[in-house]
Write an enzyme that holds these catalytic residues in place. Structure first.
Site, PDB file in Angstrom:
ATOM      1  N   GLY A  75      43.822  42.805  37.151  1.00  0.00           N
ATOM      2  CA  GLY A  75      44.404  43.047  38.660  1.00  0.00           C
ATOM      3  C   GLY A  75      44.018  42.809  39.410  1.00  0.00           C
ATOM      4  O   GLY A  75      42.812  41.448  40.067  1.00  0.00           O
ATOM      5  N   GLN A 130      42.395  41.363  48.683  1.00  0.00           N
ATOM      6  CA  GLN A 130      41.281  41.066  48.438  1.00  0.00           C
ATOM      7  C   GLN A 130      42.513  38.964  48.592  1.00  0.00           C
ATOM      8  O   GLN A 130      41.732  37.933  48.126  1.00  0.00           O
ATOM      9  CB  GLN A 130      42.165  40.617  46.072  1.00  0.00           C
ATOM     10  CG  GLN A 130      40.706  41.521  45.731  1.00  0.00           C
ATOM     11  CD  GLN A 130      41.127  41.897  44.833  1.00  0.00           C
ATOM     12  OE1 GLN A 130      41.776  42.099  44.160  1.00  0.00           O
ATOM     13  NE2 GLN A 130      39.848  40.734  44.171  1.00  0.00           N
ATOM     14  N   CYS A 159      34.785  40.987  39.474  1.00  0.00           N
ATOM     15  CA  CYS A 159      35.905  41.550  40.167  1.00  0.00           C
ATOM     16  C   CYS A 159      36.121  39.433  40.628  1.00  0.00           C
ATOM     17  O   CYS A 159      35.017  39.114  40.712  1.00  0.00           O
ATOM     18  CB  CYS A 159      35.924  42.285  41.337  1.00  0.00           C
ATOM     19  SG  CYS A 159      36.224  41.984  42.757  1.00  0.00           S
ATOM     20  N   LEU A 160      37.330  39.007  40.461  1.00  0.00           N
ATOM     21  CA  LEU A 160      38.258  38.031  41.259  1.00  0.00           C
ATOM     22  C   LEU A 160      37.302  38.553  42.480  1.00  0.00           C
ATOM     23  O   LEU A 160      36.515  36.381  43.193  1.00  0.00           O
ATOM     24  CB  LEU A 160      39.139  37.373  41.461  1.00  0.00           C
ATOM     25  CG  LEU A 160      39.931  37.846  40.389  1.00  0.00           C
ATOM     26  CD1 LEU A 160      41.334  37.742  40.401  1.00  0.00           C
ATOM     27  CD2 LEU A 160      39.213  37.036  39.118  1.00  0.00           C
ATOM     28  N   HIS A 187      39.223  50.487  39.437  1.00  0.00           N
ATOM     29  CA  HIS A 187      38.948  49.296  39.785  1.00  0.00           C
ATOM     30  C   HIS A 187      39.684  48.522  40.925  1.00  0.00           C
ATOM     31  O   HIS A 187      39.230  48.444  42.488  1.00  0.00           O
ATOM     32  CB  HIS A 187      38.886  47.994  38.996  1.00  0.00           C
ATOM     33  CG  HIS A 187      37.936  46.847  39.773  1.00  0.00           C
ATOM     34  ND1 HIS A 187      36.688  46.372  39.458  1.00  0.00           N
ATOM     35  CD2 HIS A 187      38.326  45.794  40.803  1.00  0.00           C
ATOM     36  CE1 HIS A 187      36.599  45.249  40.201  1.00  0.00           C
ATOM     37  NE2 HIS A 187      37.111  44.968  40.980  1.00  0.00           N
ATOM     38  N   GLU A 188      41.324  49.018  41.061  1.00  0.00           N
ATOM     39  CA  GLU A 188      41.836  48.185  41.984  1.00  0.00           C
ATOM     40  C   GLU A 188      42.205  49.124  43.189  1.00  0.00           C
ATOM     41  O   GLU A 188      42.268  48.404  44.441  1.00  0.00           O
ATOM     42  CB  GLU A 188      43.257  47.743  41.537  1.00  0.00           C
ATOM     43  CG  GLU A 188      42.822  46.285  40.389  1.00  0.00           C
ATOM     44  CD  GLU A 188      42.036  45.730  41.502  1.00  0.00           C
ATOM     45  OE1 GLU A 188      42.413  45.032  42.464  1.00  0.00           O
ATOM     46  OE2 GLU A 188      41.848  44.763  39.928  1.00  0.00           O
ATOM     47  N   HIS A 240      39.709  48.680  45.822  1.00  0.00           N
ATOM     48  CA  HIS A 240      39.786  47.725  47.276  1.00  0.00           C
ATOM     49  C   HIS A 240      40.488  48.364  48.137  1.00  0.00           C
ATOM     50  O   HIS A 240      40.125  47.521  49.168  1.00  0.00           O
ATOM     51  CB  HIS A 240      40.221  46.476  46.222  1.00  0.00           C
ATOM     52  CG  HIS A 240      39.277  45.731  44.909  1.00  0.00           C
ATOM     53  ND1 HIS A 240      38.560  45.134  46.038  1.00  0.00           N
ATOM     54  CD2 HIS A 240      39.508  45.800  44.348  1.00  0.00           C
ATOM     55  CE1 HIS A 240      37.984  44.262  45.431  1.00  0.00           C
ATOM     56  NE2 HIS A 240      38.742  44.278  43.735  1.00  0.00           N
TER      57      HIS A 240
HETATM   58 CO    CO Z   1      38.496  43.793  41.776  1.00  0.00          CO
END
Ligand code: CO
Length: 160
Positions: free
Chosen positions: A46, A51, A88-89, A130-131, A134
């Site tokens: 995701g 991000q 997480c990226l 999670h997304e 953000h």
């Molecule tokens: Co993330």
């Protein structure tokens, strides 16, 4: 389509609250297409717009046979709990256990402004939570508790 730079923990933009999308226009479509290309390149599950430095309430999830594009999403219900590993990226090379709801119902708009809802459980529910976080400037490492919080500290990852 273009690959966008993924912002990393410590970048203040990741801590800001994103604004709702007002126009379901070409600019939004380009953002979503670029997010898909960026996510594919990073081999993630995701990605949320902040991000890639865009403070809009948009995220995407590509998971098994599902491809979700959520614009102005709301988690309208949640049930149960699950604990499992997340990454997480924006936080490279770290993975920790986090507790999340086991089932969620997500309401959102697609890229054309059509409202839809999804019932998700287990890994997909985890990814949605999670997304979604953000978009409010929350990172999953904020949610670590007990042993996992300690482990992160002991492994020497620097806090913001
Ligand atoms: Co993330």
């Amino acid at each position: 389509m273009a690959i966008r730079e993924v912002r990393k923990i410590g970048d203040p933009i990741l801590r800001k609250v994103s604004k709702p999308v007002k126009n379901f226009d070409e600019k939004l479509h380009i953002l979503l297409d670029d997010m898909h290309e960026t996510l594919a390149k990073c081999e993630g599950v995701g990605l949320a717009a902040p991000q890639v430095g865009i403070l809009k309430r948009v995220f995407i999830i590509v998971f098994e046979d599902k491809k979700i594009e959520a614009v102005n999403p709301e988690i309208v219900s949640q049930k149960g709990s699950q604990t499992g590993q997340e990454g997480c990226l924006s936080i490279p090379e770290e993975w920790y256990d986090v507790t999340r709801p086991n089932k969620v119902t997500l309401k959102a708009f697609d890229r054309f402004g059509n409202e839809f809802s999804i019932k998700a459980e287990e890994l997909l529910a985890r990814a949605i939570c999670h997304e979604y976080d953000h978009l409010d400037g929350i990172l999953y490492v904020d949610k670590l508790e007990g042993a996992e919080k300690e482990r992160r500290y002991e492994e020497g990852f620097i806090e913001e």
